[in-house]
Each structure stands twice: as C-alpha cells, then as structure tokens.
Design an enzyme around this catalytic site. Sequence first.
Site, PDB file in Angstrom:
ATOM      1  CB  ALA A   1      46.108  43.016  39.124  1.00 28.56           C
ATOM      2  CG  HIS A   2      46.014  36.280  38.808  1.00 28.56           C
ATOM      3  ND1 HIS A   2      45.901  35.603  40.002  1.00 28.56           N
ATOM      4  CD2 HIS A   2      45.479  35.470  37.860  1.00 28.56           C
ATOM      5  CE1 HIS A   2      45.343  34.413  39.776  1.00 28.56           C
ATOM      6  NE2 HIS A   2      45.078  34.308  38.500  1.00 28.56           N
TER       7      HIS A   2
ATOM      8  CG  ASP B   1      42.491  39.981  52.581  1.00 21.52           C
ATOM      9  OD1 ASP B   1      43.427  39.867  53.392  1.00 21.52           O
ATOM     10  OD2 ASP B   1      42.598  39.708  51.371  1.00 21.52           O
TER      11      ASP B   1
ATOM     12  N   GLY C   1      43.060  36.707  44.047  1.00 29.50           N
ATOM     13  CA  GLY C   1      42.883  35.384  44.613  1.00 29.50           C
ATOM     14  C   GLY C   1      41.873  34.529  43.866  1.00 29.50           C
ATOM     15  CG  LEU C   2      38.089  34.596  44.347  1.00 27.92           C
ATOM     16  CD1 LEU C   2      36.719  35.175  44.650  1.00 27.92           C
ATOM     17  CD2 LEU C   2      38.097  33.100  44.610  1.00 27.92           C
ATOM     18  N   GLY C   3      41.152  35.017  40.494  1.00 24.41           N
ATOM     19  CA  GLY C   3      41.364  35.083  39.052  1.00 24.41           C
ATOM     20  C   GLY C   3      41.798  36.463  38.606  1.00 24.41           C
ATOM     21  CD1 TRP C   4      43.669  35.562  34.665  1.00 23.15           C
ATOM     22  CD2 TRP C   4      44.979  37.366  34.813  1.00 23.15           C
ATOM     23  NE1 TRP C   4      44.962  35.158  34.442  1.00 23.15           N
ATOM     24  CE2 TRP C   4      45.784  36.233  34.513  1.00 23.15           C
ATOM     25  CE3 TRP C   4      45.593  38.614  34.952  1.00 23.15           C
ATOM     26  CZ2 TRP C   4      47.179  36.331  34.355  1.00 23.15           C
ATOM     27  CZ3 TRP C   4      46.964  38.709  34.791  1.00 23.15           C
ATOM     28  CH2 TRP C   4      47.736  37.577  34.502  1.00 23.15           C
TER      29      TRP C   4
ATOM     30  CE  LYS D   1      38.853  40.180  43.438  1.00 27.47           C
ATOM     31  NZ  LYS D   1      39.100  40.700  44.785  1.00 27.47           N
TER      32      LYS D   1
END
Length: 352
Positions: free
Chosen positions: A62-63, A190, A65-68, A85
């Site tokens: 998946a992608h 979050d 907030g900070l990348g793939w 991650k």
Amino acid sequence: MPERKRFCSRADCGAPVGRARGERPGRTEGFCTKCGHPYSFVPKLRAGDIVHGQYEVAGCLAHGGLGWIYLAVDRAVADRWVVLKGLLDTGDQDAMAAAISERRFLAEIEHANIVRIYNFVEHLDQRTGSLDGYIVMEYVGGKSLKEIANARRTPDGRRDPLPVEQACAYGIEALEALGHLHSRNLLYCDFKVDNAIQTEDELKLIDMGAVRRADDDESAIYGTVGYQAPEVAETGPSVASDLYTVGRTLAVLTFDFQGYTNTYADSLPDPDTIEVFRRYESFYRLLVRATDPDPARRFASAQEMAEQLTGVLREVVSLQTGRARPALSTLFGPETRVTDTELFPPLDGDVS
C-alpha cells in the site's frame, strides 16, 4: 496512487501535489508548488531488492503518508514475512540517523493488540542516491476495520454499518492497546478504521508511524481529518485526543456517517436522525462524552472508557436477547482464579 490521495509529505504543508491540469495527467514525481519539498509516488523498492542485506522485497502492499509499504522476507530469521514502511522522506544522512535513533523506543513495545516492531534500517537507493529509512514490522494478515466495514453492503448496494455490539468489541480491544501505550507515556495519535486489523481472534494496531512521547513538543504531529480532536492543532495531542479518535471510529463503523470529514468533522449528527442512537441511548451518550469539544470533559483514561464501553456492550446484548447480562462485582464478587474466555457466558436460571 489515485491523484485525489496525493499530498505533500512535509508535516507543515500537506498541499495537494501531482494533480492533473486540463487533459494532462498529474506527475508522479516532482516538487510541491507550495513549499518546494520533493514528492514521489513511484515505489522506491522493487521485487527482489535486498534491504540492509537481510530483507528481500516481495512487492508493494500500500501507500502510506510517508511512502510505500512493502512486503518482504527476512532472510536472516527463518524467512519470516515482515513489512517495511518508510520512516522519513529525506536525503540528509544526519537527519536520517537522528530520526532512526529517536524512533527506536517503538521496538520496546510489546502488547497482544499492537503490531511488533523488529528493527529500524537504512537503505541507499542505487537509482536516486537517496538514503531512505524503514521501520521493519511484524506482518499481520487479516482485514482492516475499513475493509470489514466497506465489505458490508445492503442488497441495493448501500453501505451496511457494523452491528453496534461488534464495533464495541473492537473499541474495547483498541482501548486496551492505547491504555498500554499511555502507561508508557506514549500517544498513538492516529487511530482510525485504516490502522487496525482483525487477525484471527484479536484486533491489532498496525501503524506506529504517528506514535510519539506525551512530552514531545517538537516532532511532527500526524492525524486524520474527521478523526483528530479539534484542539490538537493548537495544543498538541494528549490521552484525551487519543480517546476522541476511538469515539469517532466507533461512529464511522456503526452508521452511515456522511460528512464526518467536513460538516460533522468536530461533531455528531442529531441523534433523532440516526437509528443506532435512537435504539441505544447509552451508546450515543458514550460517543458524546468521548468526542466532547472540551478535552477535560472526556474520559480520564482508556481504562475508564473501556469499562464504560463494556457496560454499553452488555446493555446492547441484553436489549437484543431480552436477558440481563450483569457484570461481576469487583468489590464483593468471588476471587477470580481462571480467566473466562467468554465475555458473556451462558446464564443458568433466572437473574434477579
């Protein structure tokens, strides 16, 4: 990565990037027009890449907030599956080392309802020359609460909310995990339907990227519109703001919460318009307290909220079955010697 989900990764910016102009599709790589920060929505790792001489990349999951986010095999430890991650979007080696050092405390967290952090590693991208940091995490198979909720549909294709008792059970497990973090002076920041996975018979928090120390006044704050408490932007996160996210998640799961990211970003709809609120008043009252605009009026701790949510769950099940589900007294009940594996064991005889 859909264009509507492309935003600048710089914490103090977040501007839309990589968007189409006229008939020209949006760029997948470039620089934010607002702050100049570079962005890329092209995976940095490919299947077969070896990270830190140990982790063989299988592909993208998946992608975030900070990348793939990547699935990989740990060739040094029994070929176990792990998740890589992105930790920080920077080419500054000193900043990367500092960021990795700062986040190592996550590896000390052990709880049944929290994904395990194994390692923090750096990887030099041979194609770009950038030094990228990755969190190496336990791979958790299963479905996220978002996937579970979205899979429920009525015969005419509309979303069918989760039964309130199922959502309450998820909330209780999430609160146990948050309570553990709070006891270590950590905040999750979050919690939402995307960040919890149902695996076998337990719920796990899977994204630790936003976790921070409660006394941290410097690092970037991550949150999600519609879930984040309104005071966070000015005063920062707290135990109360963590509990707020649980209340919002319960609302998203239990009714078709239209407008929760805009019209009702900081409030709940009129209870007279929501069937689950009319049917289960105690559930509505719990959400009202958990999401009160004033942090001081919310629950004092995850344990307190979990206890109240358990009471709501007992009442809901009682209303559905027509049988009382009393809890054992913690003061006058018999000494507990064996943990009961059932939340609501079968009752014998009448309850007075």
